[in-house]
Design a protein around this motif. Structure first.
Motif, PDB file in Angstrom:
ATOM      1  N   GLN A  26       0.835  -1.204   0.000  1.00 23.95           N
ATOM      2  CA  GLN A  26       0.000   0.000   0.000  1.00 23.95           C
ATOM      3  C   GLN A  26       0.869   1.252   0.000  1.00 23.95           C
ATOM      4  N   GLN A  37      -1.172   6.499   2.596  1.00 26.51           N
ATOM      5  CA  GLN A  37      -1.429   5.066   2.664  1.00 26.51           C
ATOM      6  C   GLN A  37      -2.886   4.794   3.007  1.00 26.51           C
ATOM      7  N   ALA A  40      -4.732   5.008  -0.179  1.00 26.53           N
ATOM      8  CA  ALA A  40      -4.449   3.811  -0.980  1.00 26.53           C
ATOM      9  C   ALA A  40      -5.282   2.639  -0.469  1.00 26.53           C
ATOM     10  N   ALA A  41      -5.328   2.474   0.838  1.00 31.89           N
ATOM     11  CA  ALA A  41      -6.113   1.385   1.436  1.00 31.89           C
ATOM     12  C   ALA A  41      -7.598   1.544   1.112  1.00 31.89           C
TER      13      ALA A  41
END
Length: 79
Positions: A26, A37, A40-41
């Motif tokens: 990630q 992040q 992204a998650a």
């Protein structure tokens, strides 16, 4: 239906897996797109809900694409 950004993330995943033989983290996804992040998650969770990929929490780099447009690495064995 994926959003434009999700399509970009999917293409990134495909090319990364084809090049490296494993999915990105990630963190690597976040760095490639210039977001956190956490973002992204969230993209990955939404894409998983749309049936494009599976996130395996029991595996490191546990992003598994569910479409068959990404060739699986199997050495030189015939399919």
């Amino acid at each position: 239906m994926l959003t434009g950004r999700q399509e970009q993330v999917l293409e990134f995943l495909r090319s990364y897996i084809a090049r490296e033989g494993m999915p990105p983290t990630q963190k690597e996804i976040a760095e490639a797109f210039g977001f956190t992040q956490k973002a992204a998650a969230q993209h990955l969770r939404l894409m998983a809900a749309k049936g494009v990929l599976e996130i395996r929490r029991d595996l490191s780099r546990g992003i598994c694409l569910l479409d068959r447009s990404v060739p699986e690495r199997s050495g030189n064995l015939p399919r």
